[in-house]
Design a protein around this motif. Structure first.
Motif, PDB file in Angstrom:
ATOM      1  N   SER A  79       0.864  -1.177   0.000  1.00  0.00           N
ATOM      2  CA  SER A  79       0.000   0.000   0.000  1.00  0.00           C
ATOM      3  C   SER A  79       0.901   1.228   0.000  1.00  0.00           C
ATOM      4  CB  SER A  79      -0.912  -0.003   1.228  1.00  0.00           C
ATOM      5  OG  SER A  79      -1.805  -1.106   1.180  1.00  0.00           O
ATOM      6  N   GLN A 103      -3.381  -0.834  -1.903  1.00  0.00           N
ATOM      7  CA  GLN A 103      -4.283   0.311  -1.754  1.00  0.00           C
ATOM      8  C   GLN A 103      -3.483   1.592  -1.926  1.00  0.00           C
ATOM      9  OE1 GLN A 103      -4.418  -1.819   1.352  1.00  0.00           O
ATOM     10  NE2 GLN A 103      -5.749  -3.196   0.208  1.00  0.00           N
ATOM     11  N   ASP A 197      -8.541   0.184  -4.722  1.00  0.00           N
ATOM     12  CA  ASP A 197      -9.084   1.008  -3.642  1.00  0.00           C
ATOM     13  C   ASP A 197      -8.204   2.240  -3.428  1.00  0.00           C
ATOM     14  OD1 ASP A 197     -11.315  -0.673  -2.858  1.00  0.00           O
ATOM     15  OD2 ASP A 197      -9.810  -2.085  -2.153  1.00  0.00           O
ATOM     16  N   SER A 255     -10.281  -2.177   3.436  1.00  0.00           N
ATOM     17  CA  SER A 255      -9.957  -2.627   2.100  1.00  0.00           C
ATOM     18  C   SER A 255      -9.426  -4.049   2.097  1.00  0.00           C
ATOM     19  CB  SER A 255      -8.911  -1.682   1.475  1.00  0.00           C
ATOM     20  OG  SER A 255      -9.426  -0.374   1.336  1.00  0.00           O
TER      21      SER A 255
END
Length: 257
Positions: A79, A103, A197, A255
């Motif tokens: 992420s 993400q 996301d 997420s």
């Protein structure tokens, strides 16, 4: 290129990417909170901090440098959280290499070309400070104050003023390359999409993200969500690190379900 970095915490990998004229230390407060849940990687972007210098500051080049860093660290996916210019680097990384991004969190910047030159006074102050050797932080701030009225901005810049072995001070960002390619920094090569996301965080008192940017955000990041941090400006993560960290953690955790 091998970017300078710092690691802390345990858990799933999370990259933090700072903004223009910054360094990995700028996101230190946020990193300490997030490190309770993740393995946090803070990086110095090219031409900043203790990372290598380059004549290219376009977002494809910067995103590729971060991609190479992830490969060097053995990170297949992570992420990514980026602030301001670092948010644009993070967005370009997600668009160019979506398979590497779990993400995406973008702090107070939009995927658009900005027309306003917000850093001319900063560049003027930095150039003035380099016309002769810098002998102290106090001397540097005195020169900066002739061009930059906000004490907070001067203190932010001075965090990247480093003492050398000869006793003089030098800036840890590449002023020449950043100024010469400033249009690449304010610009945005509007192409591609990221369907993962995505969270856009906006400082309530900041104008870096506006209603006019909504169409481009939704076009390029169709899964994007937005959250406004009350009583903060462009430096929302420094003004309210705990609140920002909570919002980011809540988004990433949801997420992952």
């Amino acid at each position: 290129m091998f970017l300078n970095y710092k690691i802390q915490g345990e858990g799933r990998p999370l990259l933090l990417i700072h903004g223009l004229f910054g360094s990995l230390d700028n996101l230190g407060g946020l990193a300490r909170v997030l490190a309770e849940h993740y393995t946090v990687y803070q990086v110095d972007l090219p031409n900043h901090g203790q990372s290598p210098r380059s004549q290219s500051v376009d977002y494809i080049s910067q995103a590729n440098a971060v991609k190479d860093f992830m490969t060097q660290q053995g990170l297949d996916r992570a992420s990514v959280v980026g602030h301001s210019m670092g948010g644009k680097v993070a967005m370009m990384l997600a668009i160019s290499h979506p398979e590497m991004i779990d993400q995406l969190v973008v702090m107070d910047i939009a995927p658009v070309a900005y027309q306003e030159r917000r850093h001319d006074a900063v560049l003027a102050g930095l150039n003035a400070s380099m016309r002769s050797p810098i002998t102290s932080r106090k001397a540097a701030e005195a020169i900066l104050s002739d061009h930059i009225l906000e004490p907070g901005v001067r203190q932010f810049l001075l965090k990247s003023l480093a003492k050398q072995d000869n006793g003089e001070f030098e800036w840890r960002f590449n002023v020449d390359a950043l100024e010469r390619n400033y249009d690449d920094i304010t610009g945005w090569p509007a192409s591609g999409h990221y369907h993962g996301d995505t969270l856009f965080l906006k400082g309530a008192d900041s104008d870096y993200i506006s209603a006019a940017h909504r169409e481009e955000i939704e076009r390029q990041f169709p899964q994007a969500k937005a959250h406004v941090i009350a009583n903060t400006g462009h430096w929302l993560h420094a003004e309210k690190p705990d609140a920002v960290a909570r919002v980011i953690t809540r988004f990433l955790t949801k997420s992952e379900r």
